[in-house]
Design a protein around this motif. Structure first.
Motif, PDB file in Angstrom:
ATOM      1  N   ALA A 117      29.426  14.408  -4.052  1.00  0.00           N
ATOM      2  CA  ALA A 117      29.867  14.510  -5.444  1.00  0.00           C
ATOM      3  C   ALA A 117      29.810  15.972  -5.908  1.00  0.00           C
ATOM      4  CB  ALA A 117      28.989  13.635  -6.333  1.00  0.00           C
ATOM      5  N   THR A 118      28.798  16.684  -5.452  1.00  0.00           N
ATOM      6  CA  THR A 118      28.664  18.095  -5.838  1.00  0.00           C
ATOM      7  C   THR A 118      29.757  18.934  -5.179  1.00  0.00           C
ATOM      8  OG1 THR A 118      26.290  17.739  -6.065  1.00  0.00           O
ATOM      9  CG2 THR A 118      27.049  20.036  -5.957  1.00  0.00           C
ATOM     10  N   ASP A 119      30.026  18.614  -3.920  1.00  0.00           N
ATOM     11  CA  ASP A 119      31.136  19.259  -3.215  1.00  0.00           C
ATOM     12  C   ASP A 119      32.446  19.068  -3.996  1.00  0.00           C
ATOM     13  OD1 ASP A 119      31.113  20.701  -0.873  1.00  0.00           O
ATOM     14  OD2 ASP A 119      31.908  19.057   0.328  1.00  0.00           O
ATOM     15  N   ALA A 120      32.663  17.829  -4.428  1.00  0.00           N
ATOM     16  CA  ALA A 120      33.890  17.514  -5.181  1.00  0.00           C
ATOM     17  C   ALA A 120      33.915  18.306  -6.486  1.00  0.00           C
ATOM     18  CB  ALA A 120      33.977  16.019  -5.459  1.00  0.00           C
ATOM     19  N   ALA A 121      32.769  18.429  -7.136  1.00  0.00           N
ATOM     20  CA  ALA A 121      32.719  19.172  -8.409  1.00  0.00           C
ATOM     21  C   ALA A 121      33.082  20.637  -8.180  1.00  0.00           C
ATOM     22  CB  ALA A 121      31.328  19.053  -9.028  1.00  0.00           C
ATOM     23  N   PHE A 122      32.583  21.220  -7.102  1.00  0.00           N
ATOM     24  CA  PHE A 122      32.956  22.615  -6.800  1.00  0.00           C
ATOM     25  C   PHE A 122      34.456  22.722  -6.498  1.00  0.00           C
ATOM     26  CE2 PHE A 122      28.378  23.727  -6.026  1.00  0.00           C
ATOM     27  CZ  PHE A 122      28.344  24.901  -6.767  1.00  0.00           C
ATOM     28  N   GLU A 123      34.971  21.742  -5.768  1.00  0.00           N
ATOM     29  CA  GLU A 123      36.416  21.783  -5.457  1.00  0.00           C
ATOM     30  C   GLU A 123      37.249  21.755  -6.739  1.00  0.00           C
ATOM     31  OE1 GLU A 123      35.968  19.513  -1.173  1.00  0.00           O
ATOM     32  OE2 GLU A 123      37.056  18.504  -2.776  1.00  0.00           O
ATOM     33  N   VAL A 124      36.850  20.889  -7.663  1.00  0.00           N
ATOM     34  CA  VAL A 124      37.599  20.787  -8.930  1.00  0.00           C
ATOM     35  C   VAL A 124      37.497  22.109  -9.694  1.00  0.00           C
ATOM     36  CG1 VAL A 124      37.720  19.616 -11.158  1.00  0.00           C
ATOM     37  CG2 VAL A 124      37.342  18.269  -9.083  1.00  0.00           C
ATOM     38  N   ALA A 125      36.277  22.655  -9.755  1.00  0.00           N
ATOM     39  CA  ALA A 125      36.090  23.926 -10.483  1.00  0.00           C
ATOM     40  C   ALA A 125      36.948  25.027  -9.860  1.00  0.00           C
ATOM     41  CB  ALA A 125      34.614  24.320 -10.468  1.00  0.00           C
ATOM     42  N   LEU A 126      36.988  25.072  -8.531  1.00  0.00           N
ATOM     43  CA  LEU A 126      37.787  26.085  -7.833  1.00  0.00           C
ATOM     44  C   LEU A 126      39.264  25.925  -8.168  1.00  0.00           C
ATOM     45  CD1 LEU A 126      37.828  28.375  -5.703  1.00  0.00           C
ATOM     46  CD2 LEU A 126      38.192  26.614  -3.970  1.00  0.00           C
ATOM     47  N   GLN A 127      39.707  24.695  -8.117  1.00  0.00           N
ATOM     48  CA  GLN A 127      41.131  24.429  -8.349  1.00  0.00           C
ATOM     49  C   GLN A 127      41.522  24.769  -9.795  1.00  0.00           C
ATOM     50  OE1 GLN A 127      42.067  20.797  -9.649  1.00  0.00           O
ATOM     51  NE2 GLN A 127      44.076  21.707 -10.018  1.00  0.00           N
ATOM     52  N   LYS A 128      40.615  24.553 -10.723  1.00  0.00           N
ATOM     53  CA  LYS A 128      40.941  24.800 -12.132  1.00  0.00           C
ATOM     54  C   LYS A 128      40.687  26.242 -12.557  1.00  0.00           C
ATOM     55  CE  LYS A 128      40.497  20.097 -13.824  1.00  0.00           C
ATOM     56  NZ  LYS A 128      41.923  19.957 -14.192  1.00  0.00           N
ATOM     57  N   GLY A 129      40.038  27.024 -11.698  1.00  0.00           N
ATOM     58  CA  GLY A 129      39.749  28.421 -12.055  1.00  0.00           C
ATOM     59  C   GLY A 129      38.590  28.564 -13.018  1.00  0.00           C
ATOM     60  N   SER A 130      37.670  27.585 -13.005  1.00  0.00           N
ATOM     61  CA  SER A 130      36.498  27.646 -13.901  1.00  0.00           C
ATOM     62  C   SER A 130      35.445  28.589 -13.321  1.00  0.00           C
ATOM     63  CB  SER A 130      35.871  26.255 -14.049  1.00  0.00           C
ATOM     64  OG  SER A 130      36.840  25.314 -14.438  1.00  0.00           O
ATOM     65  N   ARG A 131      34.613  29.109 -14.227  1.00  0.00           N
ATOM     66  CA  ARG A 131      33.471  29.935 -13.796  1.00  0.00           C
ATOM     67  C   ARG A 131      32.214  29.097 -14.021  1.00  0.00           C
ATOM     68  NH1 ARG A 131      32.935  35.582 -13.466  1.00  0.00           N
ATOM     69  NH2 ARG A 131      34.773  36.030 -14.747  1.00  0.00           N
ATOM     70  N   VAL A 132      31.418  28.953 -12.965  1.00  0.00           N
ATOM     71  CA  VAL A 132      30.309  28.010 -13.064  1.00  0.00           C
ATOM     72  C   VAL A 132      29.133  28.441 -12.196  1.00  0.00           C
ATOM     73  CG1 VAL A 132      31.076  26.460 -11.197  1.00  0.00           C
ATOM     74  CG2 VAL A 132      29.947  25.496 -13.178  1.00  0.00           C
ATOM     75  N   ILE A 133      27.951  28.154 -12.677  1.00  0.00           N
ATOM     76  CA  ILE A 133      26.731  28.243 -11.864  1.00  0.00           C
ATOM     77  C   ILE A 133      26.257  26.803 -11.749  1.00  0.00           C
ATOM     78  CG2 ILE A 133      24.370  29.113 -11.723  1.00  0.00           C
ATOM     79  CD1 ILE A 133      25.237  31.402 -13.648  1.00  0.00           C
ATOM     80  N   MET A 134      26.255  26.248 -10.561  1.00  0.00           N
ATOM     81  CA  MET A 134      26.094  24.794 -10.447  1.00  0.00           C
ATOM     82  C   MET A 134      25.289  24.454  -9.209  1.00  0.00           C
ATOM     83  SD  MET A 134      29.211  22.089 -10.885  1.00  0.00           S
ATOM     84  CE  MET A 134      30.207  22.567  -9.494  1.00  0.00           C
ATOM     85  N   GLY A 135      24.668  23.288  -9.224  1.00  0.00           N
ATOM     86  CA  GLY A 135      23.955  22.852  -8.030  1.00  0.00           C
ATOM     87  C   GLY A 135      23.689  21.363  -8.039  1.00  0.00           C
ATOM     88  N   LYS A 136      23.456  20.895  -6.838  1.00  0.00           N
ATOM     89  CA  LYS A 136      23.067  19.498  -6.631  1.00  0.00           C
ATOM     90  C   LYS A 136      21.667  19.286  -7.174  1.00  0.00           C
ATOM     91  CE  LYS A 136      20.983  17.728  -2.862  1.00  0.00           C
ATOM     92  NZ  LYS A 136      20.262  16.657  -3.545  1.00  0.00           N
ATOM     93  N   VAL A 137      21.466  18.205  -7.924  1.00  0.00           N
ATOM     94  CA  VAL A 137      20.136  17.898  -8.448  1.00  0.00           C
ATOM     95  C   VAL A 137      19.220  17.497  -7.291  1.00  0.00           C
ATOM     96  CG1 VAL A 137      18.841  16.340  -9.957  1.00  0.00           C
ATOM     97  CG2 VAL A 137      21.019  17.295 -10.714  1.00  0.00           C
TER      98      VAL A 137
END
Ligand code: GUN
Ligand code: ZN
Length: 456
Positions: free
Chosen positions: A167-187
């Motif tokens: 799920a975290t992998d998918a979240a990074f993929e979505v952020a990459l595709q949308k051009g978002s800037r994020v600091i994120m991690g798996k809980v």
């Protein structure tokens, strides 16, 4: 990899406002923000100066077709030059907003009230997070989440996902595709959690490291990794020790966790880690302290803790809307400022009911029973202050030459309830209206590194 959508330099004309400090801001009523094709700010100045510099004495101005509507740039060429002008009229051009703490899987759980922290987690949040074992569901929610962030004008978010690696992998993929800037991690959770959210310690550490190796620095630096132990309650000593080791081993990564939010939580942690002087000392004893450590809430700190936060250059995410909602307590705003701690604002969705940093700014002021936080300070906390707390202020947080063009276009006249003639008010009054009356309806467009990621 997301790129600015054009290889032309763009000149955005509007009312440019950008914090210089917690009390001062740059203010160009008819200003220009010049962004090159790499998404960097190459100029910010009054339009008259920029006009002179880029267009000279005006012999080309007859060919400028300035478009005032919806940023359509197609007609804005100066035919024989390599830049475009986007005239935004009286709209405001502000730095993008920084949300220092929120939860991606909780976007569907806002407004579920009636409990203090631990009961609320058990009743609403943990069941919602358990559903992220289904990666299709996770991807769908991640898409919603990043669209909402952009629509709220948030250009940097510090984000909890769930324990699930895919799920975290998918979240990074979505952020990459949308051009978002994020600091994120798996809980990371290996104790005192529902069965569906309890990890094996070694698996949690290994999967977190794999995700950090894969994603930290991707998107040409737009995506950064945070090791994310949920909080003291759901962590064993082995897990926190492992997080401390990973943080030390992977330069530039972050640690993002909760600290001293609710009295019952603090009591729980003190019985779990009886040798620690305080909750903060638990994290400190495992090396979870220092630059690029983001502690959400940090309400019930004593003077020694506050000094430790300041001395270590750790950062706090102040989440007033959430603190109101869960009745967690009052952030020691004045003391924390006076001690020189790094801190910014977090929406803490879903305990915070809104992703709009305008709502959070308002609540930061409302939360303090006996002093005012002035609008320029609130804007600072939601932009440059947040960028400093994320140790990214060399790149973002204000509109300054050399920084990346993370900015929002705000139409202050769009929301009913904002005084009719707002645009002709002094800028202090405009800021006050934004901070106390604003929400996502004001955001007309959101840009990250010069690329438009949201437009109404
Ligand atoms: N502490 C541990 N987990 C959470 C969470 O999901 N939300 C809030 N507000 N506090 C927490
Ligand atoms: Zn939180």
């Amino acid at each position: 990899m997301p790129q600015p959508e054009s290889d032309l330099t763009k000149i955005y004309l509007g009312h440019v406002i950008s914090p210089l400090s917690s009390t001062a801001y740059l203010d160009y009523m008819r200003g220009a923000l010049v962004v090159n094709s790499q998404g960097k700010i190459v100029d910010v100045a009054p339009w008259a100066e920029i006009q002179h510099k880029y267009i000279g004495d005006g012999h080309k101005t007859g060919e400028i077709h300035i478009n005032d509507e919806n940023h359509k740039t197609d007609d804005n060429h100066i035919n024989d030059s390599s830049f475009q002008i986007v005239d935004l009229g009286q709209r405001l051009i502000l730095p993008g907003l920084v949300d220092l703490h929120l939860h991606l899987p909780q976007v569907s759980q806002t407004g579920r009230s009636g409990e203090h922290l631990l009961a609320w987690l058990n009743k609403y949040i943990f069941p919602a997070e358990a559903r992220f074992s289904d990666t299709n569901h996770a991807r769908k929610i991640a898409t919603w989440f990043f669209d909402e962030l952009a629509a709220n004008g948030t250009t940097l978010a510090v984000v909890f996902t769930t324990i699930h690696k895919d799920a975290t992998d998918a979240a990074f993929e979505v952020a990459l595709q949308k051009g978002s800037r994020v600091i994120m991690g798996k809980v990371m959770m290996d104790a005192n959690s529902p069965e569906a959210l309890t990890e094996d310690t070694e698996t949690s550490l290994r999967e977190s490291e794999e995700l950090a190796n894969k994603w930290h620095g991707q998107g040409d630096g737009l995506l950064l990794y945070a090791f994310t132990p949920r909080f003291g309650v759901t962590s064993t000593a082995d897990l926190l020790a492992g997080v401390g080791r990973l943080f030390a081993k992977h330069p530039g990564t972050y640690v993002h966790t909760h600290l001293s939010e609710a009295k019952e939580e603090i009591q729980f942690v003190s019985t779990q880690f009886p040798k620690a002087r305080s909750y903060l000392d638990v994290y400190k004893s495992f090396g979870i302290i220092g630059k690029r450590t983001v502690f959400a809430h940090a309400i019930h700190l004593d003077d020694q803790d506050i000094k430790t936060v300041a001395d270590s250059h750790s950062s706090l995410a102040h989440c007033p809307s959430s603190n109101f909602f869960l009745k967690s307590g009052v952030f020691l705003y004045a003391k924390i400022c006076a001690a020189g701690c790094l801190f910014g604002l977090g929406s803490d969705v879903a305990a915070g009911p809104s992703m709009s940093l305008f709502n959070v700014m308002k609540d930061a002021n409302y939360m303090q029973p006996d002093f005012w936080i002035e609008p320029p300070e609130l804007l600072y906390r939601a932009t440059l202050g947040g960028a400093k707390a994320a140790h990214l202020d060399h790149l973002i947080g204000s509109l300054a030459v050399g920084k990346e063009a993370d900015f929002i276009v705000v139409d202050a006249s769009r929301k009913s309830g904002i005084v009719d003639n707002i645009l002709s008010q002094p800028t202090d009054e405009i800021l006050s209206s934004l901070v106390f009356l604003g929400d996502d309806r004001l955001i007309e467009a959101t840009y990250v590194r010069g690329r438009c990621i949201f437009h109404i």
